[in-house]
Design a protein around this motif. Structure first.
Motif, mmCIF file in Angstrom:
data_model
loop_
_atom_site.group_PDB
_atom_site.id
_atom_site.type_symbol
_atom_site.label_atom_id
_atom_site.label_comp_id
_atom_site.label_asym_id
_atom_site.label_seq_id
_atom_site.Cartn_x
_atom_site.Cartn_y
_atom_site.Cartn_z
ATOM 1 N N LEU A 59 0.868 -1.006 0.104
ATOM 2 C CA LEU A 59 0.108 0.085 0.031
ATOM 3 C C LEU A 59 0.913 1.057 0.039
ATOM 4 O O LEU A 59 1.827 1.457 0.923
ATOM 5 N N ALA A 60 0.933 1.838 -1.099
ATOM 6 C CA ALA A 60 1.309 3.305 -0.988
ATOM 7 C C ALA A 60 2.993 3.065 -1.002
ATOM 8 O O ALA A 60 3.605 3.693 -0.370
ATOM 9 N N VAL A 61 3.267 2.039 -1.998
ATOM 10 C CA VAL A 61 4.833 1.733 -2.003
ATOM 11 C C VAL A 61 5.714 2.771 -2.515
ATOM 12 O O VAL A 61 6.708 3.044 -1.934
ATOM 13 N N ALA A 105 4.589 -1.793 -6.497
ATOM 14 C CA ALA A 105 4.284 -2.535 -5.606
ATOM 15 C C ALA A 105 4.324 -4.221 -6.133
ATOM 16 O O ALA A 105 4.304 -5.091 -5.592
ATOM 17 N N GLY A 106 3.898 -4.131 -7.511
ATOM 18 C CA GLY A 106 3.582 -5.430 -8.208
ATOM 19 C C GLY A 106 2.207 -5.821 -8.309
ATOM 20 O O GLY A 106 1.556 -5.008 -7.922
ATOM 21 N N ARG A 107 1.907 -6.919 -8.992
ATOM 22 C CA ARG A 107 0.600 -7.167 -9.198
ATOM 23 C C ARG A 107 -0.024 -7.776 -7.779
ATOM 24 O O ARG A 107 -1.446 -7.347 -7.655
ATOM 25 N N VAL A 110 -2.141 -4.249 -2.578
ATOM 26 C CA VAL A 110 -3.289 -3.394 -2.572
ATOM 27 C C VAL A 110 -3.305 -2.258 -3.492
ATOM 28 O O VAL A 110 -4.226 -1.752 -3.942
ATOM 29 N N ASP A 111 -1.831 -1.529 -3.738
ATOM 30 C CA ASP A 111 -1.762 -0.647 -4.864
ATOM 31 C C ASP A 111 -2.293 -1.015 -6.297
ATOM 32 O O ASP A 111 -3.016 -0.272 -6.924
ATOM 33 N N HIS A 112 -2.281 -2.228 -6.705
ATOM 34 C CA HIS A 112 -2.738 -2.748 -7.913
ATOM 35 C C HIS A 112 -3.746 -2.836 -7.849
ATOM 36 O O HIS A 112 -4.734 -2.432 -8.988
ATOM 37 N N MET A 113 -4.496 -3.453 -7.017
ATOM 38 C CA MET A 113 -6.170 -3.532 -6.797
ATOM 39 C C MET A 113 -6.742 -2.370 -6.870
ATOM 40 O O MET A 113 -7.823 -2.041 -7.832
#
Length: 209
Positions: A59-61, A105-107, A110-113
């Motif tokens: 999250l918020a990477v 962050a990658g797939r 949470v960021d990707h979602m």
């Protein structure tokens, strides 16, 4: 994997400071000559705990990785690490944190979602705006043409049963029992009018003596 490993190491360092206690950690920083040792101990502990948890969750990477890199750089310049982490490991953690901030962050994160849902909502809004623009343009081109129904209205129209088609088959005109029309009147026969029964009947003339 890299995000979980780096975040786990940062979280473990912050957890170790929390177990030792802020006062003891502040005293150790004071022995190393760190300015404001109590505040320094609190800031580093919270940064490592919260930043490590955010990295693990993904999250918020970008922001979290940059903050952790700054924290690792500050610890390297101001005071050696107090946890069982060597200076080389601290440098590696800082480099990994800034790398995650750049890469993302990658797939599985949470960021990707959040990005996927935001793109889907934007695509849906753009599709609705395009349909509305098409309806407006069609109404301007053909003022008397029926408006183009919206997608939701089209689905409702499809669900409705088809209306019965109008019966346009010609039917014979009903006739009376006498074979003619129901209304009395003259009948056209061979180009001339045939008097009706009412007109054909004349009163009988009296016989001449």
């Amino acid at each position: 994997m890299a995000r979980v490993g780096v975040g786990g190491l940062f979280f473990a360092n912050g957890w170790s400071k929390l177990q030792v206690g802020l006062l003891a950690t502040g005293e150790e920083f004071a022995k190393q000559g760190a300015p404001a040792p109590g505040a320094w101990a609190t800031v580093t502990m919270l940064t490592e705990l919260i930043g490590g948890a955010l990295l693990i969750a993904g999250l918020a990477v970008p922001v979290t990785g940059l903050v952790l890199f700054v924290e690792a750089l500050a610890v390297f310049l101001i005071a050696p690490p107090l946890n069982p982490v060597t200076t080389n490991e601290l440098i590696a953690l800082g480099a990994a944190a800034i790398l995650l901030a750049v890469v993302g962050a990658g797939r599985i994160s949470v960021d990707h979602m959040v990005v996927i849902r935001r793109r889907e909502s934007e695509a849906a809004s753009e599709f609705a705006a395009d349909n509305e623009a098409d309806r407006v343009i069609a109404s301007l081109r053909e003022p008397y043409a029926p408006p183009i129904p919206a997608p939701a209205e089209e689905e409702k129209e499809k669900e409705k049963p088809a209306a019965a088609s109008e019966d346009t088959t010609p039917h014979p005109r009903p006739r009376s029992r006498n074979g003619g029309s129901d209304e009395p009147g003259d009948t056209l026969v061979a180009g001339r009018k045939k008097p009706s029964a009412a007109r054909a009947r004349k009163p009988a003339e009296p016989a001449e003596d």
